[in-house]
Design an enzyme around this catalytic site. Sequence first.
Site, short mmCIF file in Angstrom:
data_model
loop_
_atom_site.label_atom_id
_atom_site.label_comp_id
_atom_site.label_asym_id
_atom_site.label_seq_id
_atom_site.Cartn_x
_atom_site.Cartn_y
_atom_site.Cartn_z
N ARG B 127 -21.43 44.47 48.34
CA ARG B 127 -21.81 43.39 47.45
C ARG B 127 -20.81 42.83 46.25
O ARG B 127 -21.37 42.22 45.40
CB ARG B 127 -23.35 43.64 46.88
N LYS B 149 -12.32 29.66 47.44
CA LYS B 149 -12.86 29.12 48.70
C LYS B 149 -12.53 30.48 49.58
O LYS B 149 -11.25 30.67 50.08
CB LYS B 149 -12.64 28.08 49.27
N GLU B 191 0.05 20.13 52.38
CA GLU B 191 -1.05 20.25 51.16
C GLU B 191 -0.23 19.61 49.85
O GLU B 191 -1.08 19.10 48.98
CB GLU B 191 -1.46 21.49 51.01
N LYS B 233 -4.94 21.14 41.22
CA LYS B 233 -5.92 21.79 41.79
C LYS B 233 -6.75 22.78 40.89
O LYS B 233 -7.98 22.62 40.82
CB LYS B 233 -5.60 22.89 42.90
N GLU B 243 -18.01 22.57 44.72
CA GLU B 243 -17.69 21.25 45.26
C GLU B 243 -19.04 20.60 45.43
O GLU B 243 -19.61 20.20 46.54
CB GLU B 243 -17.21 21.73 46.74
N ARG B 247 -14.67 18.14 43.64
CA ARG B 247 -13.59 18.80 44.34
C ARG B 247 -13.48 18.36 45.89
O ARG B 247 -12.50 18.86 46.55
CB ARG B 247 -14.32 20.30 44.39
N ASN B 251 -10.16 17.71 49.83
CA ASN B 251 -10.37 17.56 51.36
C ASN B 251 -9.66 16.32 52.08
O ASN B 251 -10.10 16.03 53.07
CB ASN B 251 -11.93 17.77 51.93
N HIS B 254 -8.86 16.30 55.66
CA HIS B 254 -9.23 17.38 56.21
C HIS B 254 -10.51 17.08 57.20
O HIS B 254 -10.74 18.20 58.01
CB HIS B 254 -9.81 18.54 55.23
N HIS B 258 -9.86 18.92 60.42
CA HIS B 258 -10.71 20.05 60.99
C HIS B 258 -10.81 19.80 62.50
O HIS B 258 -11.10 20.66 63.41
CB HIS B 258 -11.69 20.29 60.08
N HIS B 271 -2.81 24.41 60.32
CA HIS B 271 -3.75 23.71 59.47
C HIS B 271 -3.10 22.53 58.79
O HIS B 271 -3.58 21.50 58.88
CB HIS B 271 -4.45 24.66 58.49
#
Lengths: 366, 366
Positions: B127, B149, B191, B233, B243, B247, B251, B254, B258, B271
Site C-alpha cells: 500500500r 503519473k 516532448e 512541467k 489533471e 494539466r 497531452n 497524445h 496514443h 511513444h
Amino acid sequence: MSTSGSTQHRVSIALDARSYDIVIGTDVFALPSTYEALPDATCAALVSNHTVAPLYAQQLAKALGERYRKVIQVVLPDGEAHKSWQTLNLIFDALLAAGCDRKTTLFALGGGVVGDMTGFAAACYMRGVPYVQVPTTLLAQVDSSVGGKTAINHPMGKNMIGVFNQPLLVVADIATLTTLPQRELIAGLAEVIKYGPIADGAFFVWLEANLDALLARDPAALAHAIKRSCEIKAWVVSQDERETGLRAILNFGHTFGHAIEAGLGFGTWLHGEAVGCGMAIAAQLSANVGLIPAAYALRIQRLIERAGLPVRAPALGVQRYQQLMSVDKKAEGGETRFVLIEAPGKAVLRGVPDADVATVLRACGA
Amino acid sequence: MSTSGSTQHRVSIALDARSYDIVIGTDVFALPSTYEALPDATCAALVSNHTVAPLYAQQLAKALGERYRKVIQVVLPDGEAHKSWQTLNLIFDALLAAGCDRKTTLFALGGGVVGDMTGFAAACYMRGVPYVQVPTTLLAQVDSSVGGKTAINHPMGKNMIGVFNQPLLVVADIATLTTLPQRELIAGLAEVIKYGPIADGAFFVWLEANLDALLARDPAALAHAIKRSCEIKAWVVSQDERETGLRAILNFGHTFGHAIEAGLGFGTWLHGEAVGCGMAIAAQLSANVGLIPAAYALRIQRLIERAGLPVRAPALGVQRYQQLMSVDKKAEGGETRFVLIEAPGKAVLRGVPDADVATVLRACGA
C-alpha cells in the site's frame, strides 16, 4: 421495500477532503436517495460476485439507474482465492469494453474481497475514479469496507499489493445479512470482537452479554455492534489513515491470522476465522510477555470460542509460521511486530523475541 | 567521476507535502550525496531494464550501498510492449522474495516504461513505499519522470491502469544521454518541442534556432532544453496535480499519438514518435478549426519534421483511429476532446466534431 428511516445511523470518517459517511440501516441500499449526494457521472459500474449478485444486484442496479445513464455490472468469482490480478483485470476489461470514462463511479456490492478489489480497481482505473462500498457481509460492514484499505493477494502474502483509497460512501444494510451463511456471520464476529480488547473495554463486556443475540441475528444487537465497531474504526482511521502508527492496532490477531491463511492456502479458512484464532494466540502472547493477566487472555479466548471461532492454530509447524510472518507488512528492518493487549481496551504494537513467539505458537497447537 | 557541481540545476515541484526536486546535471546520479536527503530505510530496490542495467546499474547500486543496508536489483525486459501486469509482478515478486519491508525505497533507472512501472509498483507495494526517478532517456527526463503519473498499458488502451504517485526526487543526469540511441533522442525531442506551442512561444523560437545543437547532443543545449521543459512541467503539475483541468495541455499530440501506438501495436513506433506525429495532426486541426493561422501550424510541423520525427499518420483507416480515441482518458460522456493550440504558447482542451477529426486524419494520411 420500506424506507425504515428510523433505524438509520450515520458514522462519519473525518479525513479532510476525503471524509465520508457510513450509513447503517435496514433496507437502505436499494433506495435511490441513499446515493443522491454522490458526484454526477454518466456511468456506474456495479461490481459483485456470483453469490451476492443474484440476491441484490438487480435492486441496486435499479436504484442506480435513476441517477446514471449507463449502469454496467461486473460479476466476479467468489472467494479469497480469487483476490488476484486475474480477477482485478476482469473489472478493467469490463470498464474499458463499456467505454467507461474517468468519472465513472464504482459500486462494490459484496463482502471484503469484492470491496477490496473494487476499491483497488477504482484507484487504478484511468488513475482514479470514485467508488462506493455496499458491504453485504458482517465482516465487510464492521471492518473491511471502512477505512480505504484496498488490495489483492500475492502468492507470498495476503494483501501485499494495494493502495489506500477512501470510498465516497459506505452503505451497510443490515437486511443483507439475512442471507449470510452462519459460518460467515461468525467470521464477521471475529472483527467485531476485536474492537473490545483493543479499544473499548465496555464494548467487550457488552459482547460477552450479547453474543447469543448476535449469533441469533437479533437486528437491534447487530445494529449496535455494527455501529460501535464503525465508530471505533472511524476514530482510529481518522487519526492515522495510512497506518503509520495507531491504526496498526486494528490488526490485532492479523499477523498470526494472515500466516494461517497463507499457510493453509487462501480461502481454506475464512479471513475472520483466521483472525479469531490469531486473536486467541495474540491474547495468550500478551499474557505470556506480562502485559495482561492470564485470566483476561482467557476471557478473550472464551468469547472467541463461544462465537464458534477456532482458537487452536492449524499444525503447520512453528518454523513455517515464523517464515510466513516475516513478510508481514508490519515487519520492519527484519523484526516481526505484533499487536498485543496491554490493558482491557488498550493495544500496543511491539516486537517480540522469536523464542516467545515460538512458545505461544507451540502452546496453541501450531 | 567528477562532481561537476557547477552544472547542476534544481527545479522544484510545489505540491505541499508531496513537493520534490528535479536535479539536472552531469555525473550526478552516481554520487551518494545526491540521495542524502532521502528518508532512512533498510532496503533499496533498483529497478531497471536489460538495456540500461548493464550501463549504469552498478554505479547507482554502489552509491545506494553507502546508504542502505540491502540493495536489490530488479531487471525488467525492455520496451513499451512489456509495460504490463506481468512485468509489474516481476517487481513485486523480487521485493517479496527479498523480504523488503514497507519503508523500502524504489529507484527507477531507465526510460519512461521503467519509471512508470516502478512508480506504480511503489504505489501498490504494501500500500505504498517511496520511490526516486533516475531517468536515462531524454523523454523521461523532460516528461515522464516528472509529475507522478504512473501506469501500465491495457490491451484496450495505453496507460489505462495506474495512479498518481509523486516521487521523492528526480535525478536527470545528462551524462546518461551519451549512450542513448539517436532514434530515442529524437523521440525525446518530441516532448521537448511540445512545451513550446502549449506554454512558451519564446522557447519554441529557441528550439527552432537550437534544434541542430540538440540533435548533435551539445551538452549546454541539452541542459537548457531539459531545464526549461522541467520548469514548464513543474509549473503545470503544481497547479493541477491530478489533471482536472490545466494539466491536460501536456497531452498535446497524445490523443492522436496514443491511437497510433495502440493501432500499430505498442512498441512499433516509439511513444515520442507517435506524439510527434500526433502534434503535427493536432497543429493542423488547430488551424482547421480556426484557432491558429495555417502558417503557425506549418512551423510546428516543420520543427517536428526537422527533428526527424514522423508527420504523416500510419494508414490505419479513419474509423479505426476514431474507435481507438473513443477510449482515451480525456473522453468524457462519450465525446473525445483534443488539446489544441489557440495561440503561440497557449493550449486549450476542447471537443471537436467527428467530421473535423475525420478530415484532418484523412489529410494527414490516416
